[in-house]
Design an enzyme around this catalytic site. Structure first.
Site, PDB file in Angstrom:
ATOM      1  N   ASP A  90       3.776  60.834   8.488  1.00 22.36           N
ATOM      2  CA  ASP A  90       5.177  60.988   8.088  1.00 22.36           C
ATOM      3  C   ASP A  90       5.787  59.616   7.870  1.00 22.36           C
ATOM      4  O   ASP A  90       6.480  59.070   8.735  1.00 22.36           O
ATOM      5  CB  ASP A  90       5.952  61.777   9.167  1.00 22.36           C
ATOM      6  CG  ASP A  90       5.565  63.233   9.171  1.00 22.36           C
ATOM      7  OD1 ASP A  90       5.166  63.756   8.107  1.00 22.36           O
ATOM      8  OD2 ASP A  90       5.658  63.872  10.234  1.00 22.36           O
ATOM      9  N   LYS A 147      -2.608  64.542   8.461  1.00 21.04           N
ATOM     10  CA  LYS A 147      -1.814  65.433   7.609  1.00 21.04           C
ATOM     11  C   LYS A 147      -0.965  64.599   6.665  1.00 21.04           C
ATOM     12  O   LYS A 147      -0.307  63.656   7.101  1.00 21.04           O
ATOM     13  CB  LYS A 147      -0.921  66.293   8.507  1.00 21.04           C
ATOM     14  CG  LYS A 147       0.063  67.173   7.775  1.00 21.04           C
ATOM     15  CD  LYS A 147       0.724  68.136   8.725  1.00 21.04           C
ATOM     16  CE  LYS A 147       2.069  67.677   9.230  1.00 21.04           C
ATOM     17  NZ  LYS A 147       3.123  67.571   8.224  1.00 21.04           N
ATOM     18  N   LYS A 171       3.524  72.833   1.902  1.00 21.18           N
ATOM     19  CA  LYS A 171       4.480  73.917   2.190  1.00 21.18           C
ATOM     20  C   LYS A 171       4.924  74.585   0.893  1.00 21.18           C
ATOM     21  O   LYS A 171       6.128  74.727   0.620  1.00 21.18           O
ATOM     22  CB  LYS A 171       5.684  73.393   2.965  1.00 21.18           C
ATOM     23  CG  LYS A 171       5.369  72.948   4.390  1.00 21.18           C
ATOM     24  CD  LYS A 171       6.641  72.786   5.217  1.00 21.18           C
ATOM     25  CE  LYS A 171       6.372  72.448   6.669  1.00 21.18           C
ATOM     26  NZ  LYS A 171       5.867  71.092   6.896  1.00 21.18           N
ATOM     27  N   PHE A 172       3.938  75.062   0.130  1.00 19.40           N
ATOM     28  CA  PHE A 172       4.260  75.684  -1.149  1.00 19.40           C
ATOM     29  C   PHE A 172       4.942  77.044  -0.942  1.00 19.40           C
ATOM     30  O   PHE A 172       4.527  77.843  -0.090  1.00 19.40           O
ATOM     31  CB  PHE A 172       2.991  75.931  -1.977  1.00 19.40           C
ATOM     32  CG  PHE A 172       2.220  74.689  -2.340  1.00 19.40           C
ATOM     33  CD1 PHE A 172       2.858  73.466  -2.517  1.00 19.40           C
ATOM     34  CD2 PHE A 172       0.841  74.739  -2.523  1.00 19.40           C
ATOM     35  CE1 PHE A 172       2.138  72.327  -2.868  1.00 19.40           C
ATOM     36  CE2 PHE A 172       0.121  73.613  -2.871  1.00 19.40           C
ATOM     37  CZ  PHE A 172       0.763  72.407  -3.044  1.00 19.40           C
ATOM     38  N   PRO A 209       3.608  83.574  -7.918  1.00 16.31           N
ATOM     39  CA  PRO A 209       2.143  83.518  -7.910  1.00 16.31           C
ATOM     40  C   PRO A 209       1.537  82.581  -8.959  1.00 16.31           C
ATOM     41  O   PRO A 209       0.614  81.820  -8.658  1.00 16.31           O
ATOM     42  CB  PRO A 209       1.748  84.983  -8.176  1.00 16.31           C
ATOM     43  CG  PRO A 209       2.885  85.768  -7.607  1.00 16.31           C
ATOM     44  CD  PRO A 209       4.112  84.964  -7.894  1.00 16.31           C
ATOM     45  N   GLN A 214      12.600  68.813  17.298  1.00 20.01           N
ATOM     46  CA  GLN A 214      11.807  70.014  17.548  1.00 20.01           C
ATOM     47  C   GLN A 214      12.500  70.870  18.610  1.00 20.01           C
ATOM     48  O   GLN A 214      12.753  70.405  19.715  1.00 20.01           O
ATOM     49  CB  GLN A 214      10.395  69.636  18.005  1.00 20.01           C
ATOM     50  CG  GLN A 214       9.596  68.861  16.964  1.00 20.01           C
ATOM     51  CD  GLN A 214       9.147  69.727  15.790  1.00 20.01           C
ATOM     52  OE1 GLN A 214       9.517  70.897  15.655  1.00 20.01           O
ATOM     53  NE2 GLN A 214       8.346  69.151  14.905  1.00 20.01           N
ATOM     54  N   GLY A 270       3.167  64.175  15.858  1.00 18.98           N
ATOM     55  CA  GLY A 270       3.567  63.031  15.063  1.00 18.98           C
ATOM     56  C   GLY A 270       4.205  61.917  15.856  1.00 18.98           C
ATOM     57  O   GLY A 270       3.525  60.999  16.341  1.00 18.98           O
TER      58      GLY A 270
HETATM   59  O1  C5P Z   1       6.847  64.074  14.725  1.00 21.81           O
HETATM   60  P1  C5P Z   1       6.544  65.521  14.932  1.00 21.81           P
HETATM   61  O2  C5P Z   1       5.444  65.762  15.940  1.00 21.81           O
HETATM   62  O3  C5P Z   1       7.769  66.344  15.212  1.00 21.81           O
HETATM   63  O4  C5P Z   1       5.955  65.999  13.509  1.00 21.81           O
HETATM   64  C1  C5P Z   1       5.692  67.350  13.227  1.00 21.81           C
HETATM   65  C2  C5P Z   1       5.047  67.470  11.881  1.00 21.81           C
HETATM   66  O5  C5P Z   1       4.722  68.842  11.674  1.00 21.81           O
HETATM   67  C3  C5P Z   1       5.911  67.045  10.700  1.00 21.81           C
HETATM   68  O6  C5P Z   1       5.038  66.438   9.762  1.00 21.81           O
HETATM   69  C4  C5P Z   1       6.461  68.338  10.147  1.00 21.81           C
HETATM   70  O7  C5P Z   1       6.640  68.286   8.756  1.00 21.81           O
HETATM   71  C5  C5P Z   1       5.356  69.337  10.514  1.00 21.81           C
HETATM   72  N1  C5P Z   1       5.778  70.727  10.710  1.00 21.81           N
HETATM   73  C6  C5P Z   1       6.709  71.111  11.668  1.00 21.81           C
HETATM   74  N2  C5P Z   1       7.044  72.434  11.816  1.00 21.81           N
HETATM   75  C7  C5P Z   1       6.464  73.357  11.074  1.00 21.81           C
HETATM   76  C8  C5P Z   1       5.527  72.985  10.111  1.00 21.81           C
HETATM   77  C9  C5P Z   1       5.194  71.641   9.979  1.00 21.81           C
HETATM   78  O8  C5P Z   1       7.221  70.263  12.397  1.00 21.81           O
HETATM   79  N3  C5P Z   1       6.750  74.624  11.270  1.00 21.81           N
END
Ligand code: C5P
Length: 235
Positions: free
Chosen positions: A12, A34, A64-65, A69, A187, A207
């Site tokens: 990221d 990722k 994240k598409f 279709p 989060q 991350g």
């Molecule tokens: O830094 P952190 O651990 O919060 O990063 C989480 C990663 O997971 C980010 O790249 C975010 O885009 C991804 N992600 C998320 N939640 C989801 C799907 C993907 O946080 N439901």
């Protein structure tokens, strides 16, 4: 599965050079990286993917598409041609779009993003009309019925999913993972690495705790080692 093979480090960041150096610094401790919307939109998706693949690591292509279709077909073909080993689509794109993605996946695994882990219960309720647990379960049925390979959900819902044998063969990837020593950031539905593994997650996307660890933890490598120890402590 080896603890190191369960950790996915998201790149990221918007700087390709920094992303390359991050993979280089961590490639001996983890096997998955990722690439997501920030890096892909800044340096271009083929280059972003190449930063991982050219260093011999596995690629989670977090595009994240969510589209019709026909567009899904073209986008998935492109992502697969860039070397995606796992590829994300939104479960809310619906059956036909998920089936279109599955048809073009080649050797890549198609994972459906359910309810973003940054959404708290009240927000999930107002957007999707249901609580995260129930909504994720509904998305899991759609994904499974459409032939998708896995589910992206919070550790809190992983346990619910694992309660149904129908989803036994589905891969569960959980972002929203926070060791006790790390800040929650944005989060909302988070859990520790040990809790996520106990809940039935196969892979953990972690991350900021790795990329920007607190000073008392040390370097990103030190952070990975702490997380590996925590995963290995789960019996
Ligand atoms: O830094 P952190 O651990 O919060 O990063 C989480 C990663 O997971 C980010 O790249 C975010 O885009 C991804 N992600 C998320 N939640 C989801 C799907 C993907 O946080 N439901």
């Amino acid at each position: 599965m080896n603890a190191r093979d369960r950790i996915i480090v998201p790149l990221d960041m918007s700087d390709g050079e920094r992303a390359w150096l991050t993979v280089n610094a961590l490639r001996d401790c983890v096997s998955w990286f990722k690439v997501g919307l920030e890096l892909m939109n800044m340096v271009g998706a083929p280059r972003a993917a190449g930063l991982v693949k050219r260093q011999g690591r596995n690629l989670m292509y977090d595009g994240k598409f969510a589209d019709i279709p026909n567009t899904m077909t073209g986008a998935v073909k492109a992502a697969v041609s860039h070397g995606a080993d796992m590829l994300t689509i939104h479960a809310s794109a619906g059956w036909e779009s998920i089936c279109a993605a599955v048809a073009e996946r080649g050797s890549a695994k198609i994972l459906g993003v359910t309810v973003l882990t940054s959404l708290a219960e009240t927000e999930c309720l107002s957007i999707f009309g249901d609580m995260p647990d129930r909504k994720v379960l509904q998305f899991a049925h759609i994904l499974s019925d459409s032939g998708a390979d896995g589910i992206v959900c919070s550790p809190q819902e992983a346990q619910t999913i694992r309660g149904f044998s129908k989803f036994n063969s589905m891969i569960i990837v959980t972002p929203g993972v926070r060791p006790a020593w790390a800040a929650a950031n944005d989060q909302k539905r988070a859990a520790t690495p040990a809790e996520a593994i106990r809940a039935g997650a196969d892979y953990l996307v972690i991350g900021r705790p790795i990329l920007k660890p607190p000073p008392e933890i040390g370097s990103p490598k030190n952070a990975v080692e702490r997380i590996v120890e925590e995963i290995e402590s789960v019996k």
